[in-house]
Design a protein around this motif. Structure first.
Motif, PDB file in Angstrom:
ATOM      1  N   THR A  88      -5.907 -44.891  -9.804  1.00 21.84           N
ATOM      2  CA  THR A  88      -6.056 -45.533 -11.104  1.00 21.84           C
ATOM      3  C   THR A  88      -7.082 -44.730 -11.901  1.00 21.84           C
ATOM      4  O   THR A  88      -7.264 -43.527 -11.643  1.00 21.84           O
ATOM      5  CB  THR A  88      -6.345 -47.048 -10.976  1.00 21.84           C
ATOM      6  OG1 THR A  88      -6.417 -47.617 -12.272  1.00 21.84           O
ATOM      7  CG2 THR A  88      -7.595 -47.356 -10.195  1.00 21.84           C
ATOM      8  N   HIS A  89      -7.711 -45.325 -12.856  1.00 23.42           N
ATOM      9  CA  HIS A  89      -8.600 -44.531 -13.718  1.00 23.42           C
ATOM     10  C   HIS A  89      -9.866 -45.307 -14.025  1.00 23.42           C
ATOM     11  O   HIS A  89      -9.909 -46.533 -13.876  1.00 23.42           O
ATOM     12  CB  HIS A  89      -7.884 -44.142 -15.017  1.00 23.42           C
ATOM     13  CG  HIS A  89      -7.441 -45.294 -15.868  1.00 23.42           C
ATOM     14  ND1 HIS A  89      -8.103 -45.683 -17.003  1.00 23.42           N
ATOM     15  CD2 HIS A  89      -6.404 -46.154 -15.757  1.00 23.42           C
ATOM     16  CE1 HIS A  89      -7.481 -46.715 -17.554  1.00 23.42           C
ATOM     17  NE2 HIS A  89      -6.450 -47.025 -16.813  1.00 23.42           N
ATOM     18  N   TYR A  90     -10.911 -44.589 -14.425  1.00 23.22           N
ATOM     19  CA  TYR A  90     -12.167 -45.275 -14.757  1.00 23.22           C
ATOM     20  C   TYR A  90     -12.545 -45.098 -16.214  1.00 23.22           C
ATOM     21  O   TYR A  90     -13.574 -45.620 -16.650  1.00 23.22           O
ATOM     22  CB  TYR A  90     -13.298 -44.804 -13.824  1.00 23.22           C
ATOM     23  CG  TYR A  90     -13.683 -43.349 -14.017  1.00 23.22           C
ATOM     24  CD1 TYR A  90     -13.018 -42.335 -13.342  1.00 23.22           C
ATOM     25  CD2 TYR A  90     -14.687 -42.986 -14.908  1.00 23.22           C
ATOM     26  CE1 TYR A  90     -13.345 -40.997 -13.535  1.00 23.22           C
ATOM     27  CE2 TYR A  90     -15.029 -41.656 -15.106  1.00 23.22           C
ATOM     28  CZ  TYR A  90     -14.354 -40.671 -14.414  1.00 23.22           C
ATOM     29  OH  TYR A  90     -14.673 -39.349 -14.623  1.00 23.22           O
ATOM     30  N   THR A 121     -10.385 -55.439 -17.728  1.00 24.91           N
ATOM     31  CA  THR A 121      -9.101 -55.457 -17.025  1.00 24.91           C
ATOM     32  C   THR A 121      -8.527 -54.044 -16.897  1.00 24.91           C
ATOM     33  O   THR A 121      -7.977 -53.683 -15.857  1.00 24.91           O
ATOM     34  CB  THR A 121      -8.107 -56.379 -17.761  1.00 24.91           C
ATOM     35  OG1 THR A 121      -8.443 -57.740 -17.474  1.00 24.91           O
ATOM     36  CG2 THR A 121      -6.672 -56.145 -17.316  1.00 24.91           C
ATOM     37  N   ASP A 122      -8.665 -53.263 -17.959  1.00 18.08           N
ATOM     38  CA  ASP A 122      -8.067 -51.914 -18.016  1.00 18.08           C
ATOM     39  C   ASP A 122      -9.136 -50.868 -18.046  1.00 18.08           C
ATOM     40  O   ASP A 122      -9.586 -50.455 -19.100  1.00 18.08           O
ATOM     41  CB  ASP A 122      -7.187 -51.830 -19.266  1.00 18.08           C
ATOM     42  CG  ASP A 122      -6.549 -50.465 -19.446  1.00 18.08           C
ATOM     43  OD1 ASP A 122      -6.589 -49.662 -18.503  1.00 18.08           O
ATOM     44  OD2 ASP A 122      -6.033 -50.197 -20.538  1.00 18.08           O
ATOM     45  N   PRO A 123      -9.539 -50.350 -16.858  1.00 15.58           N
ATOM     46  CA  PRO A 123      -9.041 -50.650 -15.528  1.00 15.58           C
ATOM     47  C   PRO A 123     -10.135 -51.139 -14.587  1.00 15.58           C
ATOM     48  O   PRO A 123      -9.891 -51.227 -13.387  1.00 15.58           O
ATOM     49  CB  PRO A 123      -8.595 -49.262 -15.067  1.00 15.58           C
ATOM     50  CG  PRO A 123      -9.704 -48.393 -15.610  1.00 15.58           C
ATOM     51  CD  PRO A 123     -10.210 -49.035 -16.862  1.00 15.58           C
ATOM     52  N   LYS A 124     -11.357 -51.423 -15.088  1.00 14.59           N
ATOM     53  CA  LYS A 124     -12.481 -51.527 -14.138  1.00 14.59           C
ATOM     54  C   LYS A 124     -12.373 -52.732 -13.210  1.00 14.59           C
ATOM     55  O   LYS A 124     -12.810 -52.668 -12.057  1.00 14.59           O
ATOM     56  CB  LYS A 124     -13.809 -51.477 -14.899  1.00 14.59           C
ATOM     57  CG  LYS A 124     -14.034 -50.061 -15.479  1.00 14.59           C
ATOM     58  CD  LYS A 124     -15.247 -49.940 -16.362  1.00 14.59           C
ATOM     59  CE  LYS A 124     -15.412 -48.485 -16.805  1.00 14.59           C
ATOM     60  NZ  LYS A 124     -16.481 -48.320 -17.824  1.00 14.59           N
ATOM     61  N   GLU A 155      -9.399 -39.489 -17.428  1.00 13.42           N
ATOM     62  CA  GLU A 155      -8.744 -39.118 -18.690  1.00 13.42           C
ATOM     63  C   GLU A 155      -7.413 -39.831 -18.896  1.00 13.42           C
ATOM     64  O   GLU A 155      -6.580 -39.361 -19.676  1.00 13.42           O
ATOM     65  CB  GLU A 155      -8.485 -37.597 -18.715  1.00 13.42           C
ATOM     66  CG  GLU A 155      -9.739 -36.756 -18.629  1.00 13.42           C
ATOM     67  CD  GLU A 155      -9.454 -35.257 -18.731  1.00 13.42           C
ATOM     68  OE1 GLU A 155     -10.262 -34.553 -19.323  1.00 13.42           O
ATOM     69  OE2 GLU A 155      -8.409 -34.809 -18.205  1.00 13.42           O
ATOM     70  N   GLU A 156      -7.204 -40.948 -18.195  1.00 10.32           N
ATOM     71  CA  GLU A 156      -5.886 -41.599 -18.277  1.00 10.32           C
ATOM     72  C   GLU A 156      -5.583 -42.071 -19.692  1.00 10.32           C
ATOM     73  O   GLU A 156      -4.457 -41.990 -20.162  1.00 10.32           O
ATOM     74  CB  GLU A 156      -5.840 -42.785 -17.305  1.00 10.32           C
ATOM     75  CG  GLU A 156      -4.416 -43.286 -17.041  1.00 10.32           C
ATOM     76  CD  GLU A 156      -3.941 -44.357 -18.012  1.00 10.32           C
ATOM     77  OE1 GLU A 156      -2.733 -44.617 -18.045  1.00 10.32           O
ATOM     78  OE2 GLU A 156      -4.766 -44.921 -18.762  1.00 10.32           O
ATOM     79  N   GLU A 157      -6.601 -42.573 -20.370  1.00 13.15           N
ATOM     80  CA  GLU A 157      -6.370 -43.141 -21.710  1.00 13.15           C
ATOM     81  C   GLU A 157      -6.102 -42.065 -22.757  1.00 13.15           C
ATOM     82  O   GLU A 157      -5.771 -42.375 -23.894  1.00 13.15           O
ATOM     83  CB  GLU A 157      -7.564 -44.022 -22.126  1.00 13.15           C
ATOM     84  CG  GLU A 157      -7.821 -45.208 -21.199  1.00 13.15           C
ATOM     85  CD  GLU A 157      -6.768 -46.313 -21.273  1.00 13.15           C
ATOM     86  OE1 GLU A 157      -5.731 -46.109 -21.922  1.00 13.15           O
ATOM     87  OE2 GLU A 157      -6.983 -47.370 -20.660  1.00 13.15           O
ATOM     88  N   ILE A 158      -6.265 -40.795 -22.396  1.00 15.18           N
ATOM     89  CA  ILE A 158      -5.891 -39.720 -23.328  1.00 15.18           C
ATOM     90  C   ILE A 158      -4.738 -38.892 -22.748  1.00 15.18           C
ATOM     91  O   ILE A 158      -4.523 -37.750 -23.129  1.00 15.18           O
ATOM     92  CB  ILE A 158      -7.091 -38.812 -23.706  1.00 15.18           C
ATOM     93  CG1 ILE A 158      -7.790 -38.245 -22.459  1.00 15.18           C
ATOM     94  CG2 ILE A 158      -8.083 -39.579 -24.562  1.00 15.18           C
ATOM     95  CD1 ILE A 158      -8.802 -37.150 -22.761  1.00 15.18           C
ATOM     96  N   LEU A 182      -3.332 -49.620  -9.505  1.00 10.33           N
ATOM     97  CA  LEU A 182      -3.754 -50.958  -9.931  1.00 10.33           C
ATOM     98  C   LEU A 182      -4.352 -50.794 -11.312  1.00 10.33           C
ATOM     99  O   LEU A 182      -5.347 -50.096 -11.497  1.00 10.33           O
ATOM    100  CB  LEU A 182      -4.769 -51.531  -8.954  1.00 10.33           C
ATOM    101  CG  LEU A 182      -4.185 -51.784  -7.566  1.00 10.33           C
ATOM    102  CD1 LEU A 182      -5.281 -51.921  -6.529  1.00 10.33           C
ATOM    103  CD2 LEU A 182      -3.294 -53.023  -7.570  1.00 10.33           C
ATOM    104  N   ASP A 183      -3.746 -51.418 -12.287  1.00 11.10           N
ATOM    105  CA  ASP A 183      -4.164 -51.232 -13.671  1.00 11.10           C
ATOM    106  C   ASP A 183      -3.601 -52.402 -14.481  1.00 11.10           C
ATOM    107  O   ASP A 183      -2.551 -52.933 -14.152  1.00 11.10           O
ATOM    108  CB  ASP A 183      -3.592 -49.893 -14.192  1.00 11.10           C
ATOM    109  CG  ASP A 183      -4.275 -49.436 -15.474  1.00 11.10           C
ATOM    110  OD1 ASP A 183      -5.206 -50.104 -15.932  1.00 11.10           O
ATOM    111  OD2 ASP A 183      -3.858 -48.387 -16.003  1.00 11.10           O
ATOM    112  N   ALA A 184      -4.316 -52.797 -15.500  1.00 11.50           N
ATOM    113  CA  ALA A 184      -3.833 -53.809 -16.447  1.00 11.50           C
ATOM    114  C   ALA A 184      -3.682 -55.193 -15.799  1.00 11.50           C
ATOM    115  O   ALA A 184      -4.234 -55.455 -14.729  1.00 11.50           O
ATOM    116  CB  ALA A 184      -2.530 -53.358 -17.089  1.00 11.50           C
TER     117      ALA A 184
HETATM  118 ZN    ZN Z   1      -5.263 -48.423 -17.887  1.00 12.25          ZN
END
Ligand code: ZN
Length: 457
Positions: A88-90, A121-124, A155-158, A182-184
């Motif tokens: 997932t991403h931070y 929630t997204d994503p922490k 960098e998931e959100e970009i 695991l995200d959202a």
């Molecule tokens: Zn996310």
């Protein structure tokens, strides 16, 4: 020990006894901004996350990429040789507009059982659930039921631009039997979800030039008009029945499996609600029901996203513009490749007499699709039903794009699945994003159930 693992009572008990600390740890992580689009706080968040992983018993590494660091982690099982990679991403979305928040976006204030903050929630919340579930096994019994690896992208959100090179360089380190994102949060109907794929994308800019300057329009019979050039070029790309006319465009589109068809047929879909939501009287070409859903998830597109040229101000102007630009987006499905489609687009334009039109690739992302019959898909779906008491919605592909579990899984040659623990209507990418403490804590048990059930029974 085996029976304790089987009924998860020790793990559940550990989570219960540590609820306050687990909530406080999520607050710590949310309070550290990690806005990849603005380059704010991401590296500091990577370090904090690594610290928190170590505290939980997971061995972390902060690894450089061409962009923001990847946080990798490992925790070993003594009883299983199976490995699950949590990907997932931070990083988080920018919090703007700030004035719309009821409490500061990085304060992580708790009101009426809800923690409000960017990234809750997204994503922490999801990130912490994956770590705390591991901690609960490591510290409440004599170990994990499976080996765990963690890949947290910064960098998931970009669009995860550095991830392809990173994954290719670390295939051995990342090797696993399956990948889980695991995200959202839950879907809008309040049900947990399992997604098995993502669309790909290819962004392109076309630029046509006539003269080196705008001219009096009387010169239109002597000098080419770049707007006509682009209109003709665009018209050559797609027919009025929506079929893309680029030679070979559909060559690699994967056929639907029986299981995917079954999932489409059982997927909740309400034509009237969809039409209302989209603000149209009728969907394109009159599609309805399963056919419309199948198009949404599996039909590649060619979309004109913008067109800029000439004079569009008040009244008339006799001008022959010197330049026209259009932005195109191709939404791709498994197994189309952005580079291949870009090559085919260039060949198409040359063959149709538009070789003088400039074509620039602006970016892209590969589509990915994991099988609906995989063990990880079944495990996640069954865990959702056990923990939440409600059957999840299984979506064979998601219409969004991104580099998450199905994408990583295809690079590693295994299966992947995506799910998430947040509440429905968690205000994704919007002001007042939140997670309820109940969703967070129950989410830890959901992830723990996946860890247990994916391991040997
Ligand atoms: Zn996310």
């Amino acid at each position: 020990m085996r029976s304790a693992l089987k009924d998860l009572s020790l793990v559940a008990d550990y989570v219960h006894r540590n609820e306050e600390r687990f909530v406080e740890d999520l607050r710590r992580l949310v309070q550290q901004p990690s806005i990849s689009a603005q380059g704010v706080g991401v590296a500091a968040c990577a370090d904090l996350l690594a610290t928190m992983m170590r505290e939980a018993g997971v061995e972390p590494q902060v690894l450089p990429t061409a962009g923001q660091p990847v946080v990798f982690g490992q925790a070993k099982s003594t009883t299983s040789d199976k490995t699950l990679l949590i990907h997932t991403h931070y990083d988080v979305q920018p919090p703007e507009p700030l004035e719309m928040w009821t409490s500061p976006p990085f304060a992580a204030e708790i009101h009426a059982g809800k923690m409000i903050g960017r990234g809750t929630t997204d994503p922490k919340g999801n990130v912490m659930a994956s770590i705390k579930a591991a901690e609960a096994f490591l510290k409440s019994s004599d170990g994990l039921p499976i080996n765990l690896k963690f890949l947290f992208d910064g960098e998931e959100e970009i669009g995860s631009p550095s991830l392809p090179a990173f994954v290719d360089e670390h295939l051995d380190m990342l090797a696993a039997d399956a990948v889980l994102t695991l995200d959202a949060g839950f879907d809008a109907t309040g049900r947990p979800f399992v997604w098995l794929g993502s669309c790909g994308i290819l962004w392109v800019e076309l630029r046509a030039v006539g003269s080196d300057k705008d001219l009096h329009s009387s010169r239109a019979c002597l000098v080419p008009n770049p707007i006509w050039d682009l209109v003709w070029a665009l018209a050559s790309l797609k027919a009025t029945d929506e079929k893309v006319l680029i030679k070979g465009f559909y060559d690699h589109v994967r056929a639907r499996t029986d299981e995917e068809r079954r999932l489409l047929e059982t997927f909740p879909w309400d034509d009237e609600a969809i039409r209302k939501n989209l603000g149209v009287q009728e969907l394109l070409c009159g599609f309805t029901g399963v056919e419309a859903l199948e198009r949404l998830l599996f039909e590649p597109t060619c979309t004109v996203c913008g067109f800029g040229a000439g004079y569009t101000g008040h009244g008339a102007k006799s001008v022959l513009p010197h330049e026209a630009i259009t932005k195109l987006e191709f939404r791709l499905v498994a197994d189309q490749e952005p580079d291949d489609i870009f090559d085919k687009l260039q060949i198409h334009l040359r063959e149709r007499g538009f070789g003088h039109v400039g074509v620039t690739k602006l970016g892209g992302c590969e589509p990915s699709q994991s099988p609906a019959t995989s063990e990880i898909c079944r495990t996640v779906a069954e865990a959702a039903e056990k923990v939440y008491g409600i059957a999840p919605v299984i979506k064979p592909c998601n219409e969004g794009s991104g580099r998450l579990a199905p994408w990583t899984a295809s690079r590693l040659g295994v299966a992947g699945a995506m799910s998430g623990i947040g509440p429905p209507d968690w205000h994704g990418h919007a002001p007042n994003e939140y997670i309820t403490l109940e969703h967070y804590l129950k989410g830890i048990l959901f992830v723990a159930t996946i860890y247990r059930d994916y391991g040997p029974t």
